[in-house]
Design a protein around this motif. Structure first.
Motif, PDB file in Angstrom:
ATOM      1  N   LYS A 133       0.846  -1.201   0.000  1.00  0.00           N
ATOM      2  CA  LYS A 133       0.000   0.000   0.000  1.00  0.00           C
ATOM      3  C   LYS A 133       0.882   1.252   0.000  1.00  0.00           C
ATOM      4  N   ASN A 134       1.899   1.227   0.860  1.00  0.00           N
ATOM      5  CA  ASN A 134       2.834   2.346   0.964  1.00  0.00           C
ATOM      6  C   ASN A 134       4.240   1.795   0.778  1.00  0.00           C
ATOM      7  N   ILE A 148       8.213   7.081  -4.405  1.00  0.00           N
ATOM      8  CA  ILE A 148       7.355   6.785  -3.256  1.00  0.00           C
ATOM      9  C   ILE A 148       5.933   6.473  -3.715  1.00  0.00           C
ATOM     10  N   ILE A 150       2.241   6.100  -2.170  1.00  0.00           N
ATOM     11  CA  ILE A 150       1.450   6.402  -0.972  1.00  0.00           C
ATOM     12  C   ILE A 150       0.005   5.988  -1.255  1.00  0.00           C
ATOM     13  N   TYR A 155       3.562   9.138  -5.459  1.00  0.00           N
ATOM     14  CA  TYR A 155       3.541  10.450  -4.802  1.00  0.00           C
ATOM     15  C   TYR A 155       4.660  11.302  -5.392  1.00  0.00           C
ATOM     16  N   PRO A 247       6.320   2.742   5.832  1.00  0.00           N
ATOM     17  CA  PRO A 247       5.911   1.990   4.641  1.00  0.00           C
ATOM     18  C   PRO A 247       5.793   0.499   4.954  1.00  0.00           C
TER      19      PRO A 247
ATOM     20  N   GLU B 151      -1.356  15.326  -0.225  1.00  0.00           N
ATOM     21  CA  GLU B 151      -2.458  15.614  -1.157  1.00  0.00           C
ATOM     22  C   GLU B 151      -3.752  15.947  -0.384  1.00  0.00           C
ATOM     23  N   TYR B 155      -1.771  11.599   6.419  1.00  0.00           N
ATOM     24  CA  TYR B 155      -1.149  10.336   6.030  1.00  0.00           C
ATOM     25  C   TYR B 155      -0.707   9.597   7.292  1.00  0.00           C
ATOM     26  N   GLY B 157       0.311   6.127   7.405  1.00  0.00           N
ATOM     27  CA  GLY B 157       1.265   5.033   7.210  1.00  0.00           C
ATOM     28  C   GLY B 157       0.616   3.675   7.319  1.00  0.00           C
ATOM     29  N   SER B 158       1.441   2.641   7.179  1.00  0.00           N
ATOM     30  CA  SER B 158       0.929   1.276   7.078  1.00  0.00           C
ATOM     31  C   SER B 158       0.472   0.710   8.409  1.00  0.00           C
TER      32      SER B 158
END
Lengths: 311, 311
Positions: A133-134, A148, A150, A155, A247, B151, B155, B157-158
């Motif tokens: 996913k990240n 990256i 995101i 991103y 991540p 954006e 955010y 993260g995982s």
């Protein structure tokens, strides 16, 4: 119905790669040229135009078969306008509206992005980061590039220059970097720096990275120590990335990624011992899957995604 | 039609802040308690429950007027399940399903997130990062926390632990950090570390950060040098953030942000001299606008965003 194809181009300081893909990203044809053969900007652009026209003709296609042309470029790009700000390793490029020039000459739609971003896009869609996913993807070579992902999207940042992992300082003080900064990761683990260190340690005029990897693989202690040092420094930068971005996947590609287990083991050990526990447990470090082809595949994915968006 | 309100709570190692907001985030009432007064986990949870009930009664409202309760918490949280993994600065919390406990006791919907994330959300929606697209918000205090807007969205993260700017290493080697890592930004510029440095330099048993800021403001060279050092180290970590994330805005809040121009000037100078040029030009460094209230405001925004999502 007309069968459609996509052309992906990966322009590097050393190689200019052109590939023809089907819409499922199966490779149909490819060609590699030597970037240095073309010198000036105008000749390099002409080579790109000729290569695109040639790969179309050689496969008995016409322009109408081509959905678009994607380019991965070795420097900061204004992705929306298709303008090259500059190339750190190819002189003579400054604020060039490459999209406009190529579209005029090729009569095809052209899309472009930074090469490291396209490598990340390719590894995310079809390679080692698939299903994550990240993700953060690195290319280790002359430079240290990064891209990256995101929440499943590339991103790009506020001025399309996100992902410069190679220019994260890993010390307060340290060697000057090509970017104008100091103590950047790249100034410690860029190809040339490693080769210089190997030359010093082995007291020889030339030690290639392939040889250094081979020596480490055969348990040469000095070679192993060099790779272990590279892994630790890369690991320190990745501790920052892991604690900052949390991540689920880090993909390492580029020439240095072939150094083998010793490099990956040290990177993983550094993350496990120095990153925060929740973040360290969440992340997998993987070797890139798509190799040298990642750039052209990413360029082709870029075309398909953008054409789709415009529907 | 029933008039609706939101309750925002900011639990810190020092203060427990409770605030009642209208739906436009206008503050109606607030109360601050001393976290240390409640010792054990059970007593702290009881204090939160009592405070919520009290602020509702004191404002002659009933539960039906309350859209939900938001909490900002000083540690890693599983945001989806509402589970506190642990609090680095409040002992006795380990995998506590706080959302479930509070919802059962309060008969209200409860939402929670890390305090630094909620500060970032508040500064983005109503404060210094308003109008930006990609922002990084820091709180400088006992710890160095951070939250990231990508954006226009928070955010996480995982595993909901993104944004730990305080735990980005700024050197390969350096002091051990509370997180188990080494050379983390926080281990250089956390409140306690700065106070210890000030005590050493001024040869006194106690020097408060307020006093240190005042001295720097009145041109005391030693005090200025301490703040300049803090700004430079913070700047080095932010060079990494700027090159990696290419944000358009960095917001600095928390107690240290009151150190004044000397700190901000050094941060900006470090970014301008060491970050890559396109990224450095794209980013504005701003002081947080919402002060101590950011946590409760962010918690209230969290409630409104999540209730909206569930419609």
């Amino acid at each position: 119905m007309t069968k459609r194809y996509i052309i992906g181009i990966d322009l590097g300081g050393t190689n200019l790669r052109i590939a023809l893909f089907g819409l499922g990203f199966k490779i149909i044809d490819r060609k590699n040229l030597n970037t240095a053969n073309f010198g000036q900007k105008e000749r390099l652009i002409a080579a790109i135009v000729d290569s695109v026209n040639n790969i179309i003709e050689n496969n008995r296609l016409i322009k109408n078969n081509i959905l678009g042309v994607g380019l991965g470029l070795p420097g900061p790009i204004d992705v929306n306008r298709g303008v090259v700000h500059f190339f750190p390793n190819i002189p003579g490029w400054c604020e060039v509206n490459l999209k406009k020039i190529l579209e005029k000459n090729l009569k095809l739609q052209v899309f472009m992005d930074n090469d490291a971003n396209l490598m990340a896009l390719a590894e995310y869609k079809l390679g080692a980061a698939k299903g994550s996913k990240n993700a953060v993807c690195l290319t280790l070579g002359t430079g240290v590039g990064g891209g990256i992902i995101i929440e499943g999207n590339l991103y790009r940042g506020s001025s399309f220059t996100a992902g410069e992992i190679g220019h994260m300082p890993i010390n307060e003080r340290g060697p000057e970097c090509n970017c104008g900064g100091f103590a950047c990761l790249e100034s410690y683990i860029g190809n040339r720096r490693i080769m210089r260190e190997a030359q010093r340690i082995f007291k020889r005029d030339e030690v290639s990275l392939e040889e250094l990897s081979r020596m480490a693989y055969h348990n040469n202690k000095k070679a192993a120590r060099i790779w272990s040092g590279v892994g630790e420094r890369l690991g320190v930068a990745l501790v920052s990335v892991v604690n900052l971005l949390n991540p689920d996947c880090i993909v390492i590609g580029g020439g240095l990624a072939n150094a083998g287990r010793i490099l990956f083991d040290k990177v993983e050990e550094t993350i496990l011992t120095r990153a925060m526990i929740v973040q360290a447990r969440a992340v997998k470090v993987r070797k890139a899957k798509l190799g040298n082809g990642a750039g052209t595949i990413g360029a082709a994915i870029l075309v398909k995604e953008n054409i789709k968006m415009k529907k």
